[in-house]
Design an enzyme around this catalytic site. Structure first.
Site, PDB file in Angstrom:
ATOM      1  N   PHE A   1       1.257   2.741  -1.444  1.00  9.14           N
ATOM      2  CA  PHE A   1       1.357   3.192  -0.053  1.00  9.14           C
ATOM      3  C   PHE A   1       2.753   3.067   0.552  1.00  9.14           C
ATOM      4  CE2 PHE A   1      -3.050   2.144  -0.901  1.00  9.14           C
ATOM      5  CZ  PHE A   1      -3.688   3.299  -0.474  1.00  9.14           C
TER       6      PHE A   1
ATOM      7  N   ASP B   1      -7.296  -5.238   3.723  1.00 11.02           N
ATOM      8  CA  ASP B   1      -8.331  -4.238   3.401  1.00 11.02           C
ATOM      9  C   ASP B   1      -9.670  -4.904   3.087  1.00 11.02           C
ATOM     10  OD1 ASP B   1      -8.403  -5.017   0.716  1.00 11.02           O
ATOM     11  OD2 ASP B   1      -7.154  -3.364   0.023  1.00 11.02           O
TER      12      ASP B   1
ATOM     13  N   ASN C   1     -11.882   2.119   6.478  1.00 11.68           N
ATOM     14  CA  ASN C   1     -12.685   3.239   6.964  1.00 11.68           C
ATOM     15  C   ASN C   1     -13.733   2.738   7.964  1.00 11.68           C
ATOM     16  OD1 ASN C   1     -15.569   4.591   6.286  1.00 11.68           O
ATOM     17  ND2 ASN C   1     -13.958   6.144   6.346  1.00 11.68           N
TER      18      ASN C   1
ATOM     19  N   HIS D   1       3.159 -18.997  -6.128  1.00 11.09           N
ATOM     20  CA  HIS D   1       2.284 -18.975  -4.948  1.00 11.09           C
ATOM     21  C   HIS D   1       2.336 -20.290  -4.180  1.00 11.09           C
ATOM     22  CE1 HIS D   1      -0.630 -20.565  -7.978  1.00 11.09           C
ATOM     23  NE2 HIS D   1      -1.224 -21.131  -6.951  1.00 11.09           N
TER      24      HIS D   1
ATOM     25  N   CYS E   1      -8.321   9.292   6.352  1.00  9.13           N
ATOM     26  CA  CYS E   1      -9.393   9.976   5.607  1.00  9.13           C
ATOM     27  C   CYS E   1     -10.074  11.057   6.446  1.00  9.13           C
ATOM     28  CB  CYS E   1     -10.428   8.951   5.155  1.00  9.13           C
ATOM     29  SG  CYS E   1     -11.167   8.042   6.524  1.00  9.13           S
TER      30      CYS E   1
HETATM   31  C1  LIG Z   1      -5.871   6.735  -0.469  1.00  6.32           C
HETATM   32  C2  LIG Z   1      -6.638   5.445  -0.348  1.00  6.32           C
HETATM   33  C3  LIG Z   1      -6.629   4.775   0.848  1.00  6.32           C
HETATM   34  C4  LIG Z   1      -7.342   3.578   0.991  1.00  6.32           C
HETATM   35  N1  LIG Z   1      -7.351   2.957   2.199  1.00  6.32           N
HETATM   36  C5  LIG Z   1      -8.067   1.834   2.355  1.00  6.32           C
HETATM   37  C6  LIG Z   1      -8.105   1.186   3.616  1.00  6.32           C
HETATM   38  O1  LIG Z   1      -7.468   1.600   4.593  1.00  6.32           O
HETATM   39  N2  LIG Z   1      -8.859   0.062   3.734  1.00  6.32           N
HETATM   40  C7  LIG Z   1      -9.594  -0.424   2.701  1.00  6.32           C
HETATM   41  O2  LIG Z   1     -10.287  -1.426   2.894  1.00  6.32           O
HETATM   42  N3  LIG Z   1      -9.546   0.155   1.469  1.00  6.32           N
HETATM   43  C8  LIG Z   1      -8.820   1.254   1.281  1.00  6.32           C
HETATM   44  N4  LIG Z   1      -8.784   1.877   0.048  1.00  6.32           N
HETATM   45  C9  LIG Z   1      -9.470   1.234  -1.082  1.00  6.32           C
HETATM   46  C10 LIG Z   1      -8.599   0.111  -1.691  1.00  6.32           C
HETATM   47  O3  LIG Z   1      -7.356   0.659  -2.119  1.00  6.32           O
HETATM   48  C11 LIG Z   1      -9.332  -0.556  -2.862  1.00  6.32           C
HETATM   49  O4  LIG Z   1     -10.443  -1.289  -2.363  1.00  6.32           O
HETATM   50  C12 LIG Z   1      -8.410  -1.459  -3.665  1.00  6.32           C
HETATM   51  O5  LIG Z   1      -9.142  -1.988  -4.768  1.00  6.32           O
HETATM   52  C13 LIG Z   1      -7.831  -2.577  -2.835  1.00  6.32           C
HETATM   53  O6  LIG Z   1      -7.126  -3.467  -3.661  1.00  6.32           O
HETATM   54  P1  LIG Z   1      -6.310  -4.700  -3.066  1.00  6.32           P
HETATM   55  O7  LIG Z   1      -7.218  -5.371  -2.038  1.00  6.32           O
HETATM   56  O8  LIG Z   1      -6.048  -5.568  -4.234  1.00  6.32           O
HETATM   57  O9  LIG Z   1      -5.051  -4.181  -2.447  1.00  6.32           O
HETATM   58  C14 LIG Z   1      -8.066   3.051  -0.108  1.00  6.32           C
HETATM   59  C15 LIG Z   1      -8.042   3.718  -1.325  1.00  6.32           C
HETATM   60  C16 LIG Z   1      -7.348   4.899  -1.440  1.00  6.32           C
HETATM   61  C17 LIG Z   1      -7.371   5.615  -2.785  1.00  6.32           C
END
Ligand SMILES: Cc1cc2nc3c(=O)[nH]c(=O)nc-3n(C[C@H](O)[C@H](O)[C@H](O)COP(=O)(O)O)c2cc1C
Length: 212
Positions: free
Chosen positions: A67, A112, A148, A96, A181
């Site tokens: 991103f 997220d 979302n 860490h 989205c």
């Molecule tokens: C284009 C895109 C946008 C995303 N935006 C979000 C978001 O805004 N919030 C969210 O909870 N997950 C979002 N996701 C899903 C997360 O990227 C996914 O759950 C991922 O495994 C998070 O990994 P992390 O918590 O290790 O960063 C998105 C996925 C994609 C492909």
């Protein structure tokens, strides 16, 4: 430690923002905290610009790397590989732990749904969640949920956010807007200005309580 990832443990006044990536605060400097949301800047860059009067480091998850462009991050950026590249034997630094000692404040922006769930249940399977799991709860940890609308409205979300608040972490609530989205509703990360103001407020009150 690998070059480019020098970590100075002698900094008595750090703090840390993590924005799936994080930042660290420190000493007051010259830049206005209100210099944010400039043309063409991502949320991450705006946040960093606004907080650069603090000493900042960013920690990213692997997914979060999709991103933003690492070359646009003007501070040290840590990711999972650094943790394991730095540690080869018992006398080596554990990233860490060093980061959580160094930082005065941690900001998780955005938080997220996936990482929210992990943090609420104590899972620590990457650098970001290890720092959070090792975080000294006497130091401030702020989090900015972003997901979302339907994910936000799922009943597990309120439970997990409530759990983080019970740990003493500070929520910077999400806002309603048209999401990337296409859905319209709650789930967007708080505005950069709101986040920066909250960081300032928390540092002010925390510094005050440390002195008294
Ligand atoms: C284009 C895109 C946008 C995303 N935006 C979000 C978001 O805004 N919030 C969210 O909870 N997950 C979002 N996701 C899903 C997360 O990227 C996914 O759950 C991922 O495994 C998070 O990994 P992390 O918590 O290790 O960063 C998105 C996925 C994609 C492909």
């Amino acid at each position: 430690m690998p070059s480019g990832h020098q970590f100075r443990e002698d900094q008595s006044k750090a703090s840390c923002i993590l924005a799936r990536a994080y930042i660290n605060h420190l000493t007051p400097g010259g830049r206005s905290l209100h210099r944010h949301e400039q043309d063409g800047e991502s949320n991450m860059e705006s946040l960093l610009s606004a907080l650069l009067q603090l000493e900042v480091a960013v920690v990213t998850t692997e997914r979060a790397k999709h991103f933003y462009s690492p070359q646009d991050i003007p501070v040290t950026l840590y990711s999972d590989a650094d943790e394991w590249e730095m540690w080869k034997c018992r006398s080596d630094p554990v990233l860490h732990i060093d980061l959580r000692r160094w930082a005065d404040l941690m900001l998780v922006a955005p938080l997220d749904a996936n990482t929210l769930g992990k943090v609420a249940s104590g899972i620590c399977d990457n650098l970001l969640t290890c720092i959070i799991r090792a975080w000294d709860c006497h130091k401030p940890l702020l989090f900015c949920p972003a997901m979302n609308t339907v994910m936000w409205e799922h009943p597990i979300t309120a439970q997990q956010v409530g759990q983080l608040k019970a740990f003493g972490y500070v929520e910077i609530p999400c806002v309603a807007k048209k999401l990337v989205c296409g859905d319209q509703g709650l789930g967007a990360m708080a505005e950069v200005g709101t986040i920066v103001d909250k960081v300032k407020e928390v540092l002010f009150w925390h510094g005050d309580s440390q002195e008294s």
